[in-house]
Scaffold this motif. Sequence first.
Motif, PDB file in Angstrom:
ATOM      1  N   GLY A  21     -11.616   4.498   1.110  1.00 14.96           N
ATOM      2  CA  GLY A  21     -11.240   5.699   0.375  1.00 14.96           C
ATOM      3  C   GLY A  21      -9.737   5.726   0.200  1.00 14.96           C
ATOM      4  N   LEU A  22      -9.198   6.927   0.197  1.00 17.45           N
ATOM      5  CA  LEU A  22      -7.741   7.046   0.020  1.00 17.45           C
ATOM      6  C   LEU A  22      -7.044   7.037   1.377  1.00 17.45           C
ATOM      7  CD1 LEU A  22      -5.964   9.290  -2.548  1.00 17.45           C
ATOM      8  CD2 LEU A  22      -5.138   9.102  -0.217  1.00 17.45           C
ATOM      9  N   MET A  23      -7.461   7.969   2.263  1.00 20.33           N
ATOM     10  CA  MET A  23      -6.888   8.007   3.605  1.00 20.33           C
ATOM     11  C   MET A  23      -7.995   8.386   4.586  1.00 20.33           C
ATOM     12  SD  MET A  23      -3.636  10.110   5.100  1.00 20.33           S
ATOM     13  CE  MET A  23      -4.363  11.727   4.953  1.00 20.33           C
ATOM     14  N   PRO A  24      -8.570   7.450   5.343  1.00 18.65           N
ATOM     15  CA  PRO A  24      -8.157   6.049   5.426  1.00 18.65           C
ATOM     16  C   PRO A  24      -8.630   5.233   4.222  1.00 18.65           C
ATOM     17  CG  PRO A  24     -10.084   6.424   6.808  1.00 18.65           C
ATOM     18  CD  PRO A  24      -9.700   7.759   6.249  1.00 18.65           C
ATOM     19  N   LEU A  80      -6.593   3.407   1.092  1.00 21.89           N
ATOM     20  CA  LEU A  80      -5.362   3.003   0.398  1.00 21.89           C
ATOM     21  C   LEU A  80      -4.146   3.140   1.315  1.00 21.89           C
ATOM     22  CD1 LEU A  80      -5.729   4.555  -3.166  1.00 21.89           C
ATOM     23  CD2 LEU A  80      -6.235   2.218  -2.409  1.00 21.89           C
ATOM     24  N   SER A  81      -4.191   4.143   2.201  1.00 18.92           N
ATOM     25  CA  SER A  81      -3.051   4.373   3.103  1.00 18.92           C
ATOM     26  C   SER A  81      -2.782   3.165   4.004  1.00 18.92           C
ATOM     27  CB  SER A  81      -3.304   5.625   3.955  1.00 18.92           C
ATOM     28  OG  SER A  81      -4.624   5.614   4.475  1.00 18.92           O
ATOM     29  N   GLY A  82      -3.805   2.369   4.286  1.00 18.25           N
ATOM     30  CA  GLY A  82      -3.617   1.177   5.113  1.00 18.25           C
ATOM     31  C   GLY A  82      -3.544  -0.103   4.293  1.00 18.25           C
ATOM     32  N   LEU A  83      -3.996  -0.031   3.046  1.00 20.96           N
ATOM     33  CA  LEU A  83      -4.042  -1.243   2.199  1.00 20.96           C
ATOM     34  C   LEU A  83      -2.748  -1.443   1.409  1.00 20.96           C
ATOM     35  CD1 LEU A  83      -5.858  -3.552   0.961  1.00 20.96           C
ATOM     36  CD2 LEU A  83      -6.358  -1.926  -0.887  1.00 20.96           C
ATOM     37  N   LEU A  84      -2.284  -0.369   0.734  1.00 26.67           N
ATOM     38  CA  LEU A  84      -1.164  -0.533  -0.201  1.00 26.67           C
ATOM     39  C   LEU A  84       0.149  -0.948   0.468  1.00 26.67           C
ATOM     40  CD1 LEU A  84      -1.864   2.310  -2.801  1.00 26.67           C
ATOM     41  CD2 LEU A  84      -2.494  -0.116  -2.882  1.00 26.67           C
ATOM     42  N   PRO A  85       0.448  -0.505   1.722  1.00 27.13           N
ATOM     43  CA  PRO A  85       1.708  -0.958   2.326  1.00 27.13           C
ATOM     44  C   PRO A  85       1.782  -2.473   2.464  1.00 27.13           C
ATOM     45  CG  PRO A  85       0.654   0.722   3.699  1.00 27.13           C
ATOM     46  CD  PRO A  85      -0.272   0.450   2.571  1.00 27.13           C
ATOM     47  N   ARG A  86       0.625  -3.135   2.437  1.00 28.86           N
ATOM     48  CA  ARG A  86       0.616  -4.595   2.582  1.00 28.86           C
ATOM     49  C   ARG A  86       1.312  -5.272   1.412  1.00 28.86           C
ATOM     50  NH1 ARG A  86      -3.700  -5.966   6.512  1.00 28.86           N
ATOM     51  NH2 ARG A  86      -4.273  -3.945   7.343  1.00 28.86           N
ATOM     52  N   VAL A  87       1.351  -4.577   0.266  1.00 21.78           N
ATOM     53  CA  VAL A  87       2.075  -5.138  -0.884  1.00 21.78           C
ATOM     54  C   VAL A  87       3.562  -5.276  -0.541  1.00 21.78           C
ATOM     55  CG1 VAL A  87       2.781  -4.644  -3.268  1.00 21.78           C
ATOM     56  CG2 VAL A  87       0.426  -4.202  -2.561  1.00 21.78           C
ATOM     57  N   LEU A  88       4.071  -4.326   0.252  1.00 20.83           N
ATOM     58  CA  LEU A  88       5.500  -4.355   0.605  1.00 20.83           C
ATOM     59  C   LEU A  88       5.799  -5.374   1.707  1.00 20.83           C
ATOM     60  CD1 LEU A  88       6.221  -0.515   0.617  1.00 20.83           C
ATOM     61  CD2 LEU A  88       6.619  -2.150  -1.232  1.00 20.83           C
ATOM     62  N   ALA A 138     -11.645  12.110  -5.967  1.00 21.60           N
ATOM     63  CA  ALA A 138     -12.126  11.227  -7.026  1.00 21.60           C
ATOM     64  C   ALA A 138     -11.556   9.818  -6.852  1.00 21.60           C
ATOM     65  CB  ALA A 138     -11.740  11.806  -8.390  1.00 21.60           C
ATOM     66  N   LEU A 139     -10.285   9.731  -6.459  1.00 20.60           N
ATOM     67  CA  LEU A 139      -9.684   8.404  -6.302  1.00 20.60           C
ATOM     68  C   LEU A 139     -10.348   7.637  -5.141  1.00 20.60           C
ATOM     69  CD1 LEU A 139      -7.515   6.791  -7.827  1.00 20.60           C
ATOM     70  CD2 LEU A 139      -5.987   7.237  -5.902  1.00 20.60           C
ATOM     71  N   SER A 140     -10.816   8.363  -4.142  1.00 16.62           N
ATOM     72  CA  SER A 140     -11.567   7.694  -3.074  1.00 16.62           C
ATOM     73  C   SER A 140     -12.843   7.066  -3.627  1.00 16.62           C
ATOM     74  CB  SER A 140     -11.925   8.693  -1.973  1.00 16.62           C
ATOM     75  OG  SER A 140     -10.765   9.072  -1.276  1.00 16.62           O
ATOM     76  N   GLY A 141     -13.449   7.720  -4.604  1.00 14.88           N
ATOM     77  CA  GLY A 141     -14.638   7.148  -5.254  1.00 14.88           C
ATOM     78  C   GLY A 141     -14.301   5.860  -5.994  1.00 14.88           C
ATOM     79  N   VAL A 142     -13.119   5.816  -6.602  1.00 11.38           N
ATOM     80  CA  VAL A 142     -12.681   4.587  -7.294  1.00 11.38           C
ATOM     81  C   VAL A 142     -12.523   3.456  -6.271  1.00 11.38           C
ATOM     82  CG1 VAL A 142     -10.873   3.513  -8.697  1.00 11.38           C
ATOM     83  CG2 VAL A 142     -11.486   5.913  -9.086  1.00 11.38           C
ATOM     84  N   VAL A 143     -11.908   3.776  -5.130  1.00 12.67           N
ATOM     85  CA  VAL A 143     -11.676   2.744  -4.103  1.00 12.67           C
ATOM     86  C   VAL A 143     -13.016   2.218  -3.574  1.00 12.67           C
ATOM     87  CG1 VAL A 143     -10.620   2.248  -1.865  1.00 12.67           C
ATOM     88  CG2 VAL A 143      -9.448   3.741  -3.486  1.00 12.67           C
ATOM     89  N   ALA A 144     -13.970   3.131  -3.341  1.00 11.22           N
ATOM     90  CA  ALA A 144     -15.292   2.698  -2.865  1.00 11.22           C
ATOM     91  C   ALA A 144     -15.945   1.766  -3.892  1.00 11.22           C
ATOM     92  CB  ALA A 144     -16.171   3.921  -2.591  1.00 11.22           C
TER      93      ALA A 144
END
Length: 360
Positions: A132-135, A137-145, A310-316
């Motif tokens: 989902g978003l949190m948890p 994206l909150s743990g996934l997106l920082p990996r880009v940095l 809704a964005l959590s639904g996109v991530v799923a």
Amino acid sequence: MSGRVIGVLGGSGAVGRVAVDRLSRYGLGPLRVGGRDLGRARAVADGAPGGAAEAVRVDLGDPGSLAAYCEGCSIVVNCAGPSYQVLDTVARAALAAGADYVDAAGDAVALRALASDPPAALARRSAVFSAGLMPGLSGLLPRVLAESGPLERLDVYVGGAAAIGPLSAVDALLTRGPGFGSALAAWRGGRVVERALAPLRSVALPGFRGRVHAWPFLSAEAADLAAELGVGELRNYTVYVSEHIPEALARAWAADDLPVEEHVPSVVAAADADIAIGGPWYTLLFHARPRVRGGGAPTRLLLRTPDSYALSGVVAALAARALAEGAVPAGAHAASAVLDPRGVLDALSRDPLVDEVDLG
Ligand SMILES: NC(=O)c1ccc[n+]([C@@H]2O[C@H](COP(=O)([O-])OP(=O)(O)OC[C@H]3O[C@@H](n4cnc5c(N)ncnc54)[C@H](OP(=O)(O)O)[C@@H]3O)[C@@H](O)[C@H]2O)c1
């Protein structure tokens, strides 16, 4: 795989109906939209843009009903909750039916419930929690940095104003105690340091509207991320537009002799009061300081959406797509550990539910 249908359990909810929409648009399916209210499930199935979606009545609290729902699915995407009561119930039913599994929620606690007594099917099939978003994206997106090298410091700010439905309010109330994270803690020098940080009240943050309140909460996801990436210091903040939600949660936790359901109306009302201030919006902001400076790698990632549910639904749906493409190894995982951070960021940049992605 035992079938080729993708089941979306809870597909008529705030998270699930968007998962159904995106899976349909990605050309995956056929889809099976599940919930206790068949009429609501049917309305979502009938609206699936790619067609080929059926509605099936299912109650995840009834093992027979749940097993019948999972039969014939290649993937079961669970968007029903409350997650902290469901834990690994739906995952076990999906795996028993020969399906892979995605959970739009389900924290480390749910993952551990499955992994501590793994069904034999987990040797061949995958279960992806926290998609989902949190948890998530909150743990996934920082990996880009962290792609270009280790980080000396990472600051994470996630929050805004979002309606909290009664079911998610139960999750918000139950997300506390060891296993979930620690308020005011930070990650420093390879360990959790309790009481390291203070709330930031009435601060201006890039990408956040007006002045906001940032509450330090070192989630299990954030601590795992810091440990895995070898981050020197990680500060993780949940951001609110007012004190309504932290106050409602604190009041409920102080009176935890009452059943959790008694506290739901005040959490729902607190979220509604936040939305009344300036409408719904949500921001994720990650700020990194690399160990080796001056390499030109991005140090800041910002993502804004009008609707965190809704964005959590996109991530799923993206997690289910990764499973369908064979991009996820067998076993039980957090989404942040197995999804491709760049691939997800690219997909989100193109999604209409994302107002802005800024990587720089
Ligand atoms: N990771 C994240 O960032 C994130 C973000 C938002 C939400 N979440 C989590 O996602 C979950 C869903 O939240 P939501 O706001 O979408 O909830 P919601 O709008 O209340 O939707 C819940 C869905 O589950 C179904 N459902 C509920 N109980 C069921 C049962 N016993 N058997 C079968 N279906 C059932 C509901 O349909 P019926 O009532 O017809 O059964 C509905 O389709 C929650 O656990 C929430 O905490 C995670």
